[in-house]
Design a protein around this motif. Structure first.
Motif, PDB file in Angstrom:
ATOM      1  N   ILE A  10      -1.313  12.731   4.093  1.00 51.95           N
ATOM      2  CA  ILE A  10      -0.880  13.885   3.315  1.00 51.95           C
ATOM      3  C   ILE A  10      -0.019  13.428   2.133  1.00 51.95           C
ATOM      4  O   ILE A  10       0.556  12.335   2.149  1.00 51.95           O
ATOM      5  CB  ILE A  10      -0.165  14.960   4.176  1.00 51.95           C
ATOM      6  N   PRO A  11       0.028  14.258   1.096  1.00 55.18           N
ATOM      7  CA  PRO A  11       0.770  13.860  -0.110  1.00 55.18           C
ATOM      8  C   PRO A  11       2.199  13.414   0.225  1.00 55.18           C
ATOM      9  O   PRO A  11       2.889  14.079   0.998  1.00 55.18           O
ATOM     10  CB  PRO A  11       0.779  15.154  -0.943  1.00 55.18           C
ATOM     11  N   GLY A  12       2.563  12.260  -0.313  1.00 52.58           N
ATOM     12  CA  GLY A  12       3.905  11.749  -0.115  1.00 52.58           C
ATOM     13  C   GLY A  12       4.048  10.770   1.038  1.00 52.58           C
ATOM     14  O   GLY A  12       5.137  10.274   1.310  1.00 52.58           O
ATOM     15  N   VAL A  13       2.940  10.448   1.706  1.00 48.60           N
ATOM     16  CA  VAL A  13       3.037   9.579   2.889  1.00 48.60           C
ATOM     17  C   VAL A  13       3.085   8.092   2.510  1.00 48.60           C
ATOM     18  O   VAL A  13       3.461   7.255   3.318  1.00 48.60           O
ATOM     19  CB  VAL A  13       1.873   9.882   3.865  1.00 48.60           C
ATOM     20  N   GLY A  14       2.702   7.802   1.265  1.00 49.90           N
ATOM     21  CA  GLY A  14       2.744   6.412   0.817  1.00 49.90           C
ATOM     22  C   GLY A  14       1.369   5.760   0.782  1.00 49.90           C
ATOM     23  O   GLY A  14       1.240   4.543   0.694  1.00 49.90           O
ATOM     24  N   LYS A  15       0.354   6.594   0.789  1.00 54.72           N
ATOM     25  CA  LYS A  15      -1.038   6.135   0.822  1.00 54.72           C
ATOM     26  C   LYS A  15      -1.387   5.229  -0.360  1.00 54.72           C
ATOM     27  O   LYS A  15      -1.955   4.150  -0.179  1.00 54.72           O
ATOM     28  CB  LYS A  15      -1.926   7.394   0.812  1.00 54.72           C
ATOM     29  N   SER A  16      -1.058   5.652  -1.549  1.00 54.09           N
ATOM     30  CA  SER A  16      -1.421   4.882  -2.750  1.00 54.09           C
ATOM     31  C   SER A  16      -0.722   3.528  -2.767  1.00 54.09           C
ATOM     32  O   SER A  16      -1.319   2.518  -3.149  1.00 54.09           O
ATOM     33  CB  SER A  16      -1.074   5.657  -4.019  1.00 54.09           C
ATOM     34  N   THR A  17       0.534   3.493  -2.368  1.00 51.97           N
ATOM     35  CA  THR A  17       1.302   2.247  -2.360  1.00 51.97           C
ATOM     36  C   THR A  17       0.679   1.251  -1.384  1.00 51.97           C
ATOM     37  O   THR A  17       0.428   0.085  -1.740  1.00 51.97           O
ATOM     38  CB  THR A  17       2.765   2.524  -1.929  1.00 51.97           C
ATOM     39  N   ILE A  18       0.425   1.686  -0.166  1.00 54.50           N
ATOM     40  CA  ILE A  18      -0.169   0.806   0.851  1.00 54.50           C
ATOM     41  C   ILE A  18      -1.529   0.289   0.380  1.00 54.50           C
ATOM     42  O   ILE A  18      -1.839  -0.895   0.493  1.00 54.50           O
ATOM     43  CB  ILE A  18      -0.321   1.571   2.191  1.00 54.50           C
ATOM     44  N   THR A  19      -2.308   1.199  -0.178  1.00 54.92           N
ATOM     45  CA  THR A  19      -3.646   0.836  -0.636  1.00 54.92           C
ATOM     46  C   THR A  19      -3.596  -0.238  -1.713  1.00 54.92           C
ATOM     47  O   THR A  19      -4.339  -1.222  -1.675  1.00 54.92           O
ATOM     48  CB  THR A  19      -4.351   2.089  -1.185  1.00 54.92           C
ATOM     49  N   ARG A  20      -2.718  -0.044  -2.679  1.00 52.71           N
ATOM     50  CA  ARG A  20      -2.615  -0.973  -3.807  1.00 52.71           C
ATOM     51  C   ARG A  20      -2.275  -2.384  -3.316  1.00 52.71           C
ATOM     52  O   ARG A  20      -2.914  -3.364  -3.691  1.00 52.71           O
ATOM     53  CB  ARG A  20      -1.547  -0.451  -4.780  1.00 52.71           C
ATOM     54  N   ASN A 112     -17.319   3.712   7.447  1.00 49.07           N
ATOM     55  CA  ASN A 112     -17.160   2.822   8.594  1.00 49.07           C
ATOM     56  C   ASN A 112     -15.807   3.034   9.266  1.00 49.07           C
ATOM     57  O   ASN A 112     -15.660   2.802  10.459  1.00 49.07           O
ATOM     58  CB  ASN A 112     -17.270   1.362   8.150  1.00 49.07           C
ATOM     59  N   PHE A 113     -14.809   3.420   8.463  1.00 48.45           N
ATOM     60  CA  PHE A 113     -13.465   3.702   8.986  1.00 48.45           C
ATOM     61  C   PHE A 113     -12.892   4.953   8.331  1.00 48.45           C
ATOM     62  O   PHE A 113     -13.086   5.160   7.130  1.00 48.45           O
ATOM     63  CB  PHE A 113     -12.498   2.546   8.694  1.00 48.45           C
ATOM     64  N   VAL A 114     -12.209   5.738   9.140  1.00 50.03           N
ATOM     65  CA  VAL A 114     -11.344   6.774   8.594  1.00 50.03           C
ATOM     66  C   VAL A 114      -9.923   6.368   8.972  1.00 50.03           C
ATOM     67  O   VAL A 114      -9.555   6.369  10.152  1.00 50.03           O
ATOM     68  CB  VAL A 114     -11.672   8.179   9.159  1.00 50.03           C
ATOM     69  N   VAL A 115      -9.163   5.951   7.977  1.00 49.61           N
ATOM     70  CA  VAL A 115      -7.780   5.535   8.196  1.00 49.61           C
ATOM     71  C   VAL A 115      -6.877   6.726   7.885  1.00 49.61           C
ATOM     72  O   VAL A 115      -7.053   7.406   6.868  1.00 49.61           O
ATOM     73  CB  VAL A 115      -7.417   4.350   7.266  1.00 49.61           C
ATOM     74  N   VAL A 181       0.571  -2.313   5.648  1.00 50.43           N
ATOM     75  CA  VAL A 181      -0.309  -3.075   4.760  1.00 50.43           C
ATOM     76  C   VAL A 181      -1.145  -4.063   5.579  1.00 50.43           C
ATOM     77  O   VAL A 181      -2.364  -4.161   5.415  1.00 50.43           O
ATOM     78  CB  VAL A 181       0.508  -3.818   3.678  1.00 50.43           C
ATOM     79  N   GLU A 182      -0.486  -4.782   6.500  1.00 48.99           N
ATOM     80  CA  GLU A 182      -1.187  -5.759   7.352  1.00 48.99           C
ATOM     81  C   GLU A 182      -2.348  -5.111   8.105  1.00 48.99           C
ATOM     82  O   GLU A 182      -3.432  -5.672   8.210  1.00 48.99           O
ATOM     83  CB  GLU A 182      -0.214  -6.385   8.365  1.00 48.99           C
ATOM     84  N   GLU A 183      -2.096  -3.941   8.646  1.00 47.84           N
ATOM     85  CA  GLU A 183      -3.132  -3.260   9.437  1.00 47.84           C
ATOM     86  C   GLU A 183      -4.317  -2.863   8.571  1.00 47.84           C
ATOM     87  O   GLU A 183      -5.468  -2.970   8.979  1.00 47.84           O
ATOM     88  CB  GLU A 183      -2.545  -2.022  10.122  1.00 47.84           C
ATOM     89  N   LEU A 184      -4.028  -2.429   7.366  1.00 50.39           N
ATOM     90  CA  LEU A 184      -5.117  -2.049   6.461  1.00 50.39           C
ATOM     91  C   LEU A 184      -5.901  -3.289   6.007  1.00 50.39           C
ATOM     92  O   LEU A 184      -7.136  -3.254   5.933  1.00 50.39           O
ATOM     93  CB  LEU A 184      -4.575  -1.259   5.255  1.00 50.39           C
ATOM     94  N   VAL A 185      -5.191  -4.382   5.736  1.00 49.42           N
ATOM     95  CA  VAL A 185      -5.856  -5.625   5.308  1.00 49.42           C
ATOM     96  C   VAL A 185      -6.854  -6.095   6.375  1.00 49.42           C
ATOM     97  O   VAL A 185      -7.970  -6.501   6.057  1.00 49.42           O
ATOM     98  CB  VAL A 185      -4.815  -6.733   5.003  1.00 49.42           C
ATOM     99  N   LYS A 186      -6.465  -5.983   7.643  1.00 47.40           N
ATOM    100  CA  LYS A 186      -7.367  -6.380   8.747  1.00 47.40           C
ATOM    101  C   LYS A 186      -8.688  -5.630   8.656  1.00 47.40           C
ATOM    102  O   LYS A 186      -9.754  -6.205   8.853  1.00 47.40           O
ATOM    103  CB  LYS A 186      -6.706  -6.048  10.097  1.00 47.40           C
ATOM    104  N   ILE A 187      -8.607  -4.359   8.370  1.00 47.93           N
ATOM    105  CA  ILE A 187      -9.827  -3.543   8.275  1.00 47.93           C
ATOM    106  C   ILE A 187     -10.637  -3.947   7.042  1.00 47.93           C
ATOM    107  O   ILE A 187     -11.849  -4.133   7.114  1.00 47.93           O
ATOM    108  CB  ILE A 187      -9.461  -2.043   8.235  1.00 47.93           C
TER     109      ILE A 187
END
Ligand code: AMP
Ligand code: MG
Length: 196
Positions: A10-20, A112-115, A181-187
């Protein structure tokens, strides 16, 4: 085979930062697509809106049409390169929650994934207050909790209609970002095997 990771929160959760940050560290090179951008491009072409935060207030038929157009473009791009899709499990419209990936859309994208990136409602409220660029809805912690609960439920449906696994990643104030970030990188690193 296409490899698509849908990243939601949801907006403000930090999605864009983690993704970048995760994209820079991943060994596979991803094409980052923002569902809102793709819808906005079409909406502007059609003369429907001037600002992206007006889209969730358009009539439902129009929003669904814009979603499907975006989905077709995403599927086309995913044929050629791994895609990281920044979007929402549900979008809060004035009349109720709209599914971000309704049946036709999720089948077209076949992720393949819904994060799902999550944080505590108090943390999200604080981050929203600090982000002045956007026209965010003002919500209480209770409303934020309900929206996050609903997003988990929506993710189940998306998994049902696609090949997706669901991954919940928490992003908390104290050292949460690094772990997230680590968890997303694994995926993201799973994509290396897909396009050769
Ligand atoms: P964002 O920048 O991610 O907050 O997205 C901006 C706007 O794009 C949202 O407020 C929605 O109106 C729209 N949007 C993004 N993803 C979707 C989706 N999957 N379905 C419907 N609308 C979406
Ligand atoms: Mg964003």
């Amino acid at each position: 085979m296409p490899f698509v990771v849908v990243i939601t929160g949801i907006p403000g959760v930090g999605k864009s930062t983690i993704t970048r940050i995760a994209m820079k560290r991943a060994s596979a090179k991803f094409r980052l697509l923002n569902f809102g951008d793709l819808m906005f491009e079409e909406a502007v072409k059609a003369g429907l809106v001037n600002h992206r935060d007006e889209m969730r207030k358009l009539d439902l038929t129009t929003q669904k049409l814009l979603q499907l157009k975006a989905a077709r473009k995403i599927a086309e791009i995913a044929e050629k390169e791994p895609v990281l899709l920044d979007t929402h499990c549900t979008v809060k419209t004035p009349l109720g929650y709209l599914l971000g990936l309704p049946e036709d859309v999720v089948k077209t994208i076949n992720p393949n994934f819904v994060v799902i990136i999550e944080a505590f409602p108090s943390e999200i409220l604080g981050r929203r207050l600090r982000d002045l660029k956007r026209d965010r809805d003002v919500e209480t912690e209770e409303q934020i909790k309900r929206h996050q609960d609903l997003n988990r439920a929506a993710a189940i449906v998306y998994a049902m209609y696609s090949n997706a696994l669901i991954k919940i990643i928490e992003n908390h104030e104290d050292k949460g970002l690094e772990e997230a970030v680590e968890e997303l990188v694994k995926i993201l690193n799973l994509a290396v095997r897909e396009y050769d």
